[in-house]
Design an enzyme around this catalytic site. Structure first.
Site, PDB file in Angstrom:
ATOM      1  N   ALA A   1       7.601  -0.200  -6.030  1.00  0.00           N
ATOM      2  CA  ALA A   1       5.769   0.271  -5.777  1.00  0.00           C
ATOM      3  C   ALA A   1       6.054   1.761  -5.258  1.00  0.00           C
ATOM      4  O   ALA A   1       7.257   1.706  -4.348  1.00  0.00           O
ATOM      5  CB  ALA A   1       4.805  -0.302  -5.900  1.00  0.00           C
ATOM      6  N   HIS A   2       5.450   2.017  -5.206  1.00  0.00           N
ATOM      7  CA  HIS A   2       4.957   3.283  -4.259  1.00  0.00           C
ATOM      8  C   HIS A   2       5.872   3.075  -2.937  1.00  0.00           C
ATOM      9  O   HIS A   2       4.685   2.190  -1.236  1.00  0.00           O
ATOM     10  CB  HIS A   2       3.580   4.530  -4.105  1.00  0.00           C
ATOM     11  CG  HIS A   2       2.705   3.263  -4.060  1.00  0.00           C
ATOM     12  ND1 HIS A   2       1.991   2.185  -4.801  1.00  0.00           N
ATOM     13  CD2 HIS A   2       2.087   2.786  -2.499  1.00  0.00           C
ATOM     14  CE1 HIS A   2       1.127   1.569  -3.700  1.00  0.00           C
ATOM     15  NE2 HIS A   2       0.986   2.160  -2.525  1.00  0.00           N
ATOM     16  N   GLY A   3       6.206   4.042  -2.024  1.00  0.00           N
ATOM     17  CA  GLY A   3       6.925   4.100  -0.768  1.00  0.00           C
ATOM     18  C   GLY A   3       7.959   2.715  -0.639  1.00  0.00           C
ATOM     19  O   GLY A   3       8.051   2.294   0.751  1.00  0.00           O
TER      20      GLY A   3
END
Length: 348
Positions: free
Chosen positions: A235-237
């Protein structure tokens, strides 16, 4: 190839006839004359004794085989190198295929290869000797380093940065939007623009249909040497450390960090905003809702030390039996209480 030549290339000790011609590498059971096989697991000792291979790669202290032997301290690594030697060079010719679409301001190294129906967006860069296979899509201003292999139908989105010697298997998506929404007063959801970056460092491999999301701000980073299996969601980050191993169907929620040399087996789930310490190992289907200290070996949901989980699993199997035993003891206790009530002297 003569066995003596192969032993030299693999840095193995030759025990047997170096003039034997070897043509391919295959498994113990399937091997025949002219084949090289390998032995790394003691449970296949009987198969080793029966093998018809011309030669076998095995450990320094392994029992003798009924054929020529290449001995090494790391037989599995030598096997991997031998497979590479006999695989040959299957790379396509350098240059851009006539049916590829490459933006005028994209930079493609002269010795790189761009296959048919691949698309390279404006301002993108394809490094030396990199291969972009058919139907791959390289977004605007993406930067792909040297000696990479981008397989068919891969999507590398805008501004993604990829280092050197990276392999991306079929259908993977790198730089897709992270899952970010803000709730409106009426209960609907407003999309948070995902405009951050994705960085893939050197010597990373990304499996088929794996997805790596970009964040709204900052970056998602996969550090050097990480190996990611098929159908993994990052996922993001998220930050993935050096030499991390992620098996199939692992899912890592946003903003978590996996430190160096973490190993997550199949279908492990990691919640968001956590840190998984260096060298942690999680067995298959483990759910990790909290941060994990370095060097941990965890299993189950919620994740607990593997030894405790094994003990708990042994108890789980006995729960029906224990339930019956508790019920029987309860009935016996009730019967005893009734008997005691009958013989108890009256206070009157």
């Amino acid at each position: 190839m003569k066995l003596s030549q192969l032993a030299e290339r693999l840095d193995c000790q030759l025990d047997g006839d170096g003039n034997i011609e070897v043509h391919r590498v295959t498994g113990l059971e399937d091997a025949g004359p002219g084949d090289l096989t390998f032995f790394t697991n003691a449970k296949y000792a009987a198969a080793l004794r029966r093998t018809r291979a011309s030669a076998v790669i095995l450990g320094d202290k392994a029992d003798a085989a009924p054929c020529a032997m290449l001995r090494t301290s790391n037989p599995y690594l030598a096997f991997a190198q031998a497979v590479g030697i006999f695989a040959g060079d299957t790379r396509p010719p350098a240059g851009v295929h006539p049916r590829a679409v490459v933006a005028d301001d994209a930079i493609v190294a002269p010795d790189a290869s761009v296959g048919p129906l691949a698309v390279v967006g404006g301002g993108a860069r394809i490094g030396a000797r990199t291969i972009v296979h058919a139907h791959a899509a390289i977004g605007a201003h993406a930067d792909i380093g040297d000696d990479c292999v981008i397989h068919a139908r891969v999507s590398i989105r805008e501004r993604v940065k990829i280092g050197n010697r990276v392999v991306v298997q079929d259908g993977a998506v790198i730089g897709s939007d992270g899952f970010g929404f803000a709730r409106r007063p009426d209960g609907s959801h407003a999309k948070i623009p995902q405009v951050g970056g994705v960085v893939i460092e050197d010597d990373v491999e990304i499996g088929a249909n794996t997805t790596i999301d970009r964040p709204a701000v900052g970056e998602t980073r996969i550090q050097s040497g990480a190996k990611i299996d098929n159908l993994v969601q990052i996922a993001h980050g998220v930050t993935i450390g050096r030499n991390v191993l992620l098996a199939a169907q692992v899912g890592i929620a946003g903003s978590s960090t996996l430190e160096d040399s973490v190993t997550l087996a199949g279908q492990v789930g990691v919640a968001g905003h956590l840190t998984i310490g260096k060298g942690t190992i999680a067995t298959a289907q483990t759910g990790i809702p909290n941060s994990v200290d370095p060097g941990a070996f965890v299993s189950g949901y919620p994740a607990i030390p593997n030894r405790d989980w094994l003990k708990s699993s042994a108890v789980f199997r006995k729960l029906p039996e224990l339930r019956r035993a508790v019920a029987e003891l309860s009935d016996r206790l009730a019967a005893l209480e009734q008997q005691l009530e009958k013989v108890r002297p009256s206070r009157d």
